[in-house]
Design an enzyme around this catalytic site. Structure first.
Site, PDB file in Angstrom:
ATOM      1  N   CYS A 133       0.840  -1.204   0.000  1.00  0.00           N
ATOM      2  CA  CYS A 133       0.000   0.000   0.000  1.00  0.00           C
ATOM      3  C   CYS A 133       0.874   1.253   0.000  1.00  0.00           C
ATOM      4  O   CYS A 133       1.357   1.685   1.051  1.00  0.00           O
ATOM      5  CB  CYS A 133      -0.930  -0.016   1.205  1.00  0.00           C
ATOM      6  SG  CYS A 133      -2.061   1.380   1.242  1.00  0.00           S
ATOM      7  N   CYS A 136      -0.527   4.162   1.947  1.00  0.00           N
ATOM      8  CA  CYS A 136      -0.367   4.009   3.401  1.00  0.00           C
ATOM      9  C   CYS A 136       1.080   4.237   3.831  1.00  0.00           C
ATOM     10  O   CYS A 136       1.352   4.882   4.841  1.00  0.00           O
ATOM     11  CB  CYS A 136      -0.774   2.618   3.848  1.00  0.00           C
ATOM     12  SG  CYS A 136      -2.261   1.986   3.081  1.00  0.00           S
ATOM     13  N   ASP A 137       2.015   3.673   3.087  1.00  0.00           N
ATOM     14  CA  ASP A 137       3.395   3.581   3.582  1.00  0.00           C
ATOM     15  C   ASP A 137       4.410   4.437   2.835  1.00  0.00           C
ATOM     16  O   ASP A 137       5.577   4.502   3.250  1.00  0.00           O
ATOM     17  CB  ASP A 137       3.853   2.110   3.531  1.00  0.00           C
ATOM     18  CG  ASP A 137       3.023   1.241   4.465  1.00  0.00           C
ATOM     19  OD1 ASP A 137       2.478   1.785   5.446  1.00  0.00           O
ATOM     20  OD2 ASP A 137       2.905   0.033   4.214  1.00  0.00           O
TER      21      ASP A 137
HETATM   22  C1  LIG Z   1       0.358  -4.020   5.010  1.00  0.00           C
HETATM   23  C2  LIG Z   1      -0.851  -3.108   4.878  1.00  0.00           C
HETATM   24  C3  LIG Z   1      -0.812  -1.837   5.401  1.00  0.00           C
HETATM   25  C4  LIG Z   1      -1.908  -0.999   5.297  1.00  0.00           C
HETATM   26  N1  LIG Z   1      -1.833   0.243   5.837  1.00  0.00           N
HETATM   27  C5  LIG Z   1      -2.907   1.063   5.753  1.00  0.00           C
HETATM   28  C6  LIG Z   1      -2.861   2.374   6.315  1.00  0.00           C
HETATM   29  O1  LIG Z   1      -1.840   2.803   6.870  1.00  0.00           O
HETATM   30  N2  LIG Z   1      -3.972   3.137   6.203  1.00  0.00           N
HETATM   31  C7  LIG Z   1      -5.102   2.716   5.555  1.00  0.00           C
HETATM   32  O2  LIG Z   1      -6.086   3.451   5.524  1.00  0.00           O
HETATM   33  N3  LIG Z   1      -5.167   1.500   5.014  1.00  0.00           N
HETATM   34  C8  LIG Z   1      -4.102   0.660   5.078  1.00  0.00           C
HETATM   35  N4  LIG Z   1      -4.148  -0.567   4.496  1.00  0.00           N
HETATM   36  C9  LIG Z   1      -5.382  -0.974   3.801  1.00  0.00           C
HETATM   37  C10 LIG Z   1      -6.434  -1.417   4.835  1.00  0.00           C
HETATM   38  O3  LIG Z   1      -5.863  -2.353   5.709  1.00  0.00           O
HETATM   39  C11 LIG Z   1      -7.636  -2.019   4.121  1.00  0.00           C
HETATM   40  O4  LIG Z   1      -8.125  -1.120   3.167  1.00  0.00           O
HETATM   41  C12 LIG Z   1      -8.743  -2.329   5.136  1.00  0.00           C
HETATM   42  O5  LIG Z   1      -8.279  -3.203   6.130  1.00  0.00           O
HETATM   43  C13 LIG Z   1      -9.948  -2.961   4.434  1.00  0.00           C
HETATM   44  O6  LIG Z   1     -10.894  -3.236   5.419  1.00  0.00           O
HETATM   45  P1  LIG Z   1     -12.055  -4.322   5.220  1.00  0.00           P
HETATM   46  O7  LIG Z   1     -12.785  -4.339   6.504  1.00  0.00           O
HETATM   47  O8  LIG Z   1     -12.789  -4.054   3.982  1.00  0.00           O
HETATM   48  O9  LIG Z   1     -11.310  -5.710   4.974  1.00  0.00           O
HETATM   49  P2  LIG Z   1     -10.141  -6.440   5.779  1.00  0.00           P
HETATM   50  O10 LIG Z   1      -9.435  -5.529   6.670  1.00  0.00           O
HETATM   51  O11 LIG Z   1      -9.357  -7.164   4.739  1.00  0.00           O
HETATM   52  O12 LIG Z   1     -10.912  -7.499   6.693  1.00  0.00           O
HETATM   53  C14 LIG Z   1     -11.513  -8.634   6.147  1.00  0.00           C
HETATM   54  C15 LIG Z   1     -12.080  -9.462   7.294  1.00  0.00           C
HETATM   55  O13 LIG Z   1     -12.883 -10.503   6.752  1.00  0.00           O
HETATM   56  C16 LIG Z   1     -12.639 -11.698   7.484  1.00  0.00           C
HETATM   57  N5  LIG Z   1     -13.080 -12.808   6.630  1.00  0.00           N
HETATM   58  C17 LIG Z   1     -12.719 -13.100   5.352  1.00  0.00           C
HETATM   59  N6  LIG Z   1     -13.373 -14.202   4.931  1.00  0.00           N
HETATM   60  C18 LIG Z   1     -14.173 -14.608   5.949  1.00  0.00           C
HETATM   61  C19 LIG Z   1     -15.097 -15.676   6.127  1.00  0.00           C
HETATM   62  N7  LIG Z   1     -15.351 -16.581   5.170  1.00  0.00           N
HETATM   63  N8  LIG Z   1     -15.720 -15.781   7.315  1.00  0.00           N
HETATM   64  C20 LIG Z   1     -15.498 -14.880   8.318  1.00  0.00           C
HETATM   65  N9  LIG Z   1     -14.645 -13.842   8.196  1.00  0.00           N
HETATM   66  C21 LIG Z   1     -13.997 -13.717   7.033  1.00  0.00           C
HETATM   67  C22 LIG Z   1     -11.157 -11.638   7.816  1.00  0.00           C
HETATM   68  O14 LIG Z   1     -10.844 -12.472   8.905  1.00  0.00           O
HETATM   69  C23 LIG Z   1     -11.035 -10.151   8.165  1.00  0.00           C
HETATM   70  O15 LIG Z   1     -11.363  -9.950   9.512  1.00  0.00           O
HETATM   71  C24 LIG Z   1      -3.057  -1.435   4.603  1.00  0.00           C
HETATM   72  C25 LIG Z   1      -3.095  -2.717   4.034  1.00  0.00           C
HETATM   73  C26 LIG Z   1      -2.009  -3.548   4.157  1.00  0.00           C
HETATM   74  C27 LIG Z   1      -2.044  -4.915   3.560  1.00  0.00           C
END
Ligand SMILES: Cc1cc2nc3c(=O)[nH]c(=O)nc-3n(C[C@H](O)[C@H](O)[C@H](O)COP(=O)(O)OP(=O)(O)OC[C@H]3O[C@@H](n4cnc5c(N)ncnc54)[C@H](O)[C@@H]3O)c2cc1C
Length: 328
Positions: A133, A136-137
């Site tokens: 990202c 982010c970084d």
């Molecule tokens: C290394 C890294 C650094 C980042 N840094 C930043 C930052 O500094 N700032 C920023 O704004 N964004 C950052 N991001 C991006 C940010 O993390 C994502 O945009 C955000 O987490 C997306 O949120 P979400 O809730 O949509 O999905 P996710 O955070 O991906 O969560 C998905 C969830 O679904 C669950 N899940 C999946 N399948 C199932 C299933 N079948 N049954 C039950 N549960 C399930 C998983 O366990 C998880 O809890 C970063 C991403 C990465 C990879």
């Protein structure tokens, strides 16, 4: 186990949905999945989530939202959803432990995973120079030399974003031409910080404590070279975690869940939020925003259903108590 609102996923989208649904007195149930806190919980420093002047650890941020939602009555369960029967309401979910959960509404917030290079060093040096990202970084790479892997829109877009900070950007691409939009290509080619390494892949990320370079292999000649670098950003695509919903929810060609702009899917009562829907922004704050929207939509949906049921039973009572005209 039954809940009016079941939320699949405990990232920023799911946890924010839980907070809003809990504050609407719906006692939502969050099924956490294999990654409690979601992707954000895997990063050490989040500097762009509003409200935290000095930044906050990703795990701490997720934990805070979870505690905030729990304070208003949200319930949490460590399980993976393996099956969904949405042929009638309540929906019936099955977990990996064989349990059954029924839900009047469902919020899908299962996120998307960055596609990995799958090479030695990548996993070990994650958050220590390896990042997926740039938004982010990028800030952490001021004045540094960084490698981006990929040749599509994301690679170029995020690579160009990185040039705001880095002193040198090397884009390693497996072909001799780019797939990215011409306008992005033009901007990349004219940026003096950017250098391309064509027909090549990264075979290894080098470094002990932090990234120190990459091993590059030319796919045409087989020649292997090493390039020093402080960071590596693989941009070879994302995989939305939507396999479970194939055949149930409408997906786009990339596998992202299609919604109507108000988090509503093609199945009434099922809402989707966060990175499993969004292939553009992919930020904690945008995921959280969509989680909020999904919870509000679910609340309105339930209120409408309740109203319709009340009206139907009222009409039934009136029919029973007031004789039909023909009976007079
Ligand atoms: C290394 C890294 C650094 C980042 N840094 C930043 C930052 O500094 N700032 C920023 O704004 N964004 C950052 N991001 C991006 C940010 O993390 C994502 O945009 C955000 O987490 C997306 O949120 P979400 O809730 O949509 O999905 P996710 O955070 O991906 O969560 C998905 C969830 O679904 C669950 N899940 C999946 N399948 C199932 C299933 N079948 N049954 C039950 N549960 C399930 C998983 O366990 C998880 O809890 C970063 C991403 C990465 C990879």
């Amino acid at each position: 186990m039954h809940s009016k609102v079941v939320i699949i996923g405990s990232g920023p989208a799911g946890l924010t949905a839980a907070l809003y649904a809990a504050r609407a007195n719906l006692e939502p149930l969050v099924v956490r999945g294999l990654q409690p806190g979601g992707l954000i919980a895997t990063t050490s420093e989040v500097e762009n989530y509003p409200g935290f002047v000095d930044g906050i650890g990703g795990y701490e941020l997720a934990e805070n939202i979870e505690k905030q939602a729990a304070r208003f009555g949200a319930q949490f369960k460590d399980a993976l959803i393996k099956g969904i029967d949405a042929s009638a309401r309540p929906f019936v979910l099955t977990t990996d432990g064989g349990e059954t959960i029924t839900a009047d509404t469902l919020i899908v917030s299962t996120g998307a995973s960055p596609r990995k290079l799958g090479v030695p060093g990548e996993e070990q040096l994650l958050n220590r120079g390896v990042s997926y990202c740039a938004t982010c970084d990028g800030f952490f790479f001021r004045g540094k030399k960084v490698v981006v892997v990929g040749g599509g829109n994301s690679a170029l877009d995020e690579g160009l974003f990185l040039t705001r900070y880095v002193s040198e950007l090397i884009i390693v691409h497996r072909r001799d031409s780019l797939r990215a939009d011409p306008v992005l290509q033009e901007r990349a080619f004219s940026n003096e910080k950017v250098r391309f390494v064509w027909d090549s892949t990264v075979d290894e990320v080098l470094g002990d404590e932090r990234v120190s370079g990459v091993r590059i292999r030319n796919l045409k000649t087989g020649e292997v070279t090493e390039e020093t670098a402080d960071g590596v950003f693989p941009y070879i695509g994302h995989i939305p975690n939507s396999g479970l919903f194939q055949g149930l929810l409408d997906l786009d060609e990339g596998g992202y869940i299609l919604t109507d702009g108000r988090t509503r899917t093609n199945v009434p009562g099922i809402f989707a939020a966060g990175d499993v829907v969004d292939h553009i922004y992919r930020q904690a704050i945008t995921a959280a925003g969509e989680g909020c929207m999904a919870a509000m939509e679910a609340t309105w949906f339930l209120a409408e259903q309740e109203h319709a049921t009340k009206k139907a039973s009222q009409a039934e009572t009136e029919q029973v108590t007031s004789p039909a005209l023909g009976q007079w």
